[in-house]
Design an enzyme around this catalytic site. Structure first.
Site, PDB file in Angstrom:
ATOM      1  N   GLY A 184       0.867  -1.138   0.038  1.00 37.52           N
ATOM      2  CA  GLY A 184      -0.098  -0.023  -0.106  1.00 37.52           C
ATOM      3  C   GLY A 184       1.014   1.291  -0.094  1.00 37.52           C
TER       4      GLY A 184
ATOM      5  N   GLY B 279      19.175  -3.670  17.239  1.00 36.38           N
ATOM      6  CA  GLY B 279      18.078  -3.054  17.255  1.00 36.38           C
ATOM      7  C   GLY B 279      17.501  -2.887  16.150  1.00 36.38           C
TER       8      GLY B 279
ATOM      9  CG  HIS C 289       0.336 -23.771  48.926  1.00 40.29           C
ATOM     10  ND1 HIS C 289       1.749 -23.141  49.078  1.00 40.29           N
ATOM     11  CD2 HIS C 289       0.697 -24.777  49.362  1.00 40.29           C
ATOM     12  CE1 HIS C 289       2.452 -24.042  49.517  1.00 40.29           C
ATOM     13  NE2 HIS C 289       2.022 -25.191  49.816  1.00 40.29           N
TER      14      HIS C 289
END
Ligand code: FAD
Ligand code: NAI
Length: 475
Positions: free
Chosen positions: A122, A281, A454
């Site tokens: 696009g 990065g 627990h």
């Protein structure tokens, strides 16, 4: 199919596809354009996250963890597993099948929500009739118009200067997920999130892994105490991490790669490896968007400039996810996508940047939300800290995974939770409780007073909250 839409989303990653679904739910005639191709050239929506990011990396982390368990930990349970082997092709095949399930799931969701999907690139043509004309270049070329445009074009891996990706020897995240055999020697550049996750995968499978990190500190964004604990665990596993290095010349061919670098002591070093993964990065991606045609403003990093509400410099053009400022995380992209769709509908979409969790899916996992101890110090905030080690948690002992701790940071006066940091088993799941607590502005005491099942790892969370007031029960 209508060619005039209320909302057109460019990019079908977690930011884009979620924005499209939310916009359609709100009654907008919505299109989503995505150009990612699968191996057969067909559509593969889901973006980086689904195709070469979150999902496939977690699939490989799971497979390699099973392998390591079978090799190293089954014996302590009395299970003999001899001659354990890894079939890398099968492991990659499973990973690809998981990816495909997710691609197909998104296509199904588009149908279910009546989002019109376009497979292709696009790009902006021009502003037109109170909206924008968008060209879709797929198998065929067509032009569609939308009143609102949401750009969610994501990011690409950053290459090391002078060492472009060939995806055979010098690998980005894409190639790193397709290595066909366990390399003998693997070097990763950058000990951030990808470096640690992918380094862990290949180390578990038998590679000799070295990670070269430019900064002198390990995981600088992570709470120091947590990062230190994680580093200890990685060292013990044999993941070699060299900090404070300066990478120099990289020479590569199909057979391997040599990496010259200067270590933290200033000594020149040369590493030879079969493969090198560069994980230094990512850069925002606007390639092919033709942003210039409409004057969409980018910053010096190439990110689309947006305000707090993800509005760009152009009326009715919005941008979300990795292509804008903020952490490059799938769930951040999704939240922005939802918020933008709601803002278009006149609602008050909201993303709380203070409660976005981070998770590194290594073993031990590292997860956090809110501020670190070093940030609180820098901000001059008076705080109380409470920690609880998994060593003292019954479920962790039963699991045989007692590395790490939960750490709470709370305001010294009000007891409001300011940050929660976890290194240890299932940190990725445990962090949700902290996110909910912080969203509701809970105090450490609130968590300490809540009944936790627990035996569960979540009891370590409760105990760390108790530790803020120095009243742990099991330690
Ligand atoms: P993307 O997912 O990059 O999607 C953008 C999409 O837009 C792509 O499909 C692209 O083909 C398409 N596109 C681009 N330009 C055009 C155009 N002009 N026309 C049509 N389509 C276009 N994050 C997490 O939260 N958790 C994790 O565990 C995690 N693991 C990761 C592991 C790896 C190895 C990597 C690389 C990243 C990981 N991330 C993780 C980060 C996460 O993948 C990104 O933050 C997330 O995908 C960003 O979503 P996005 O929608 O902004 O962009
Ligand atoms: P990163 O930003 O996490 O880490 C990059 C590392 O490389 C840093 O430590 C940096 O100091 C170092 N570095 C930079 N340049 C260098 C150089 N020239 N030489 C040596 N070291 C250098 O980036 P990474 O790992 O590439 O991942 C990109 C992003 O993808 C992440 O920041 C994160 O947003 C996302 N991601 C999220 C995951 C998750 O949520 N579990 C998993 C993987 C990626």
């Amino acid at each position: 199919m209508s060619k005039n839409f209320d909302v057109i989303v460019i990019g079908g990653g977690p930011g884009g596809y979620i924005a499209a679904i939310r916009a359609a739910q709100l009654g907008f005639n919505t299109a989503c354009i995505d150009e990612w191709k699968n191996d057969k050239g067909g559509p593969a929506p889901g973006g980086t996250c689904t195709n070469v990011g979150c999902i496939p990396s977690k699939a490989l982390l799971q497979s390699s963890e099973h392998f390591e368990h079978a090799n190293k930990h089954f014996a302590e349970h009395g299970i003999t597993a001899s001659d354990v082997k890894i079939d890398v092709a099968k492991m990659l095949g499973r990973k690809d099948a998981v990816v495909k399930q997710n691609n197909d799931g998104i296509l199904y969701l588009f149908k279910k929500n009546k989002v019109s999907f376009f497979h292709g690139r696009g790009s902006f043509v021009k502003a037109a009739d109170g909206g924008y004309e968008i060209k879709v270049a797929g198998k065929e070329e067509e032009t569609i118009t939308g009143k609102h445009i949401i750009v969610a074009t994501g990011s690409n891996a950053r290459a090391l200067p002078g060492a472009p990706f060939d995806e055979k020897t010098v690998l980005s995240n894409d190639g790193a997920l397709r290595v066909g055999a366990v390399p003998k020697k693997l070097v990763l550049i950058g000990s951030g999130v990808i470096g640690l996750e992918m380094g862990s995968v290949w180390r578990r499978l038998g590679a000799d892994v070295t990670i070269l990190e430019g900064l002198p500190t390990f995981l600088g964004a992570v709470d120091e105490q947590i990062a230190k604990e994680a580093k200890k665990a990685f060292d013990k596993q044999g993941l070699k991490i060299e900090l404070g290095v300066k990478v120099g010349e990289v020479k590569s061919d199909d057979a391997g790669v040599s990496i010259a670098y200067v270590n933290a002591k200033g000594e020149s070093q040369l590493l030879q490896a079969d493969k090198m993964i560069v994980s230094i990065g990512r850069v925002p991606n606007t390639i092919g968007l033709n942003a210039e045609a409409v004057g969409l403003k980018l910053d010096e990093r190439g990110a689309i400039v947006v305000d707090d509400e993800c509005k760009t410099s152009l009326p009715n053009v919005w941008a979300v996810g990795d292509v804008v400022r903020g952490p490059m995380l799938a769930h951040k992209a999704e939240e922005e996508g939802v918020a933008v769709a709601e803002r278009i509908a006149g609602q008050h979409g909201h993303v709380n940047f203070n409660t976005i969790p981070w998770v590194i899916y290594t073993s031990p996992e590292i997860a956090w939300v809110g501020r670190t101890e070093q940030q609180l110090k820098a901000d001059g905030v008076a705080y109380k800290a409470g920690t609880f080690p998994f060593l003292a948690n019954g479920r962790a002992r039963a699991l045989g995974d007692t590395t790490g701790m939960v750490k709470f940071l709370a305001d010294a006066k009000t007891d409001e939770i300011l940050g929660v940091h976890i290194v240890g088993p299932m940190a990725s799941e445990l962090i949700s409780e902290a996110v909910v607590a912080m969203e509701f502005k809970a105090s450490a005491e609130d968590i300490a007073r809540i009944c936790h099942a627990h035996p569960s790892l979540s009891e370590a969370t409760k105990e760390a909250a108790l530790a803020v007031d120095k009243r742990t029960l099991n330690f």
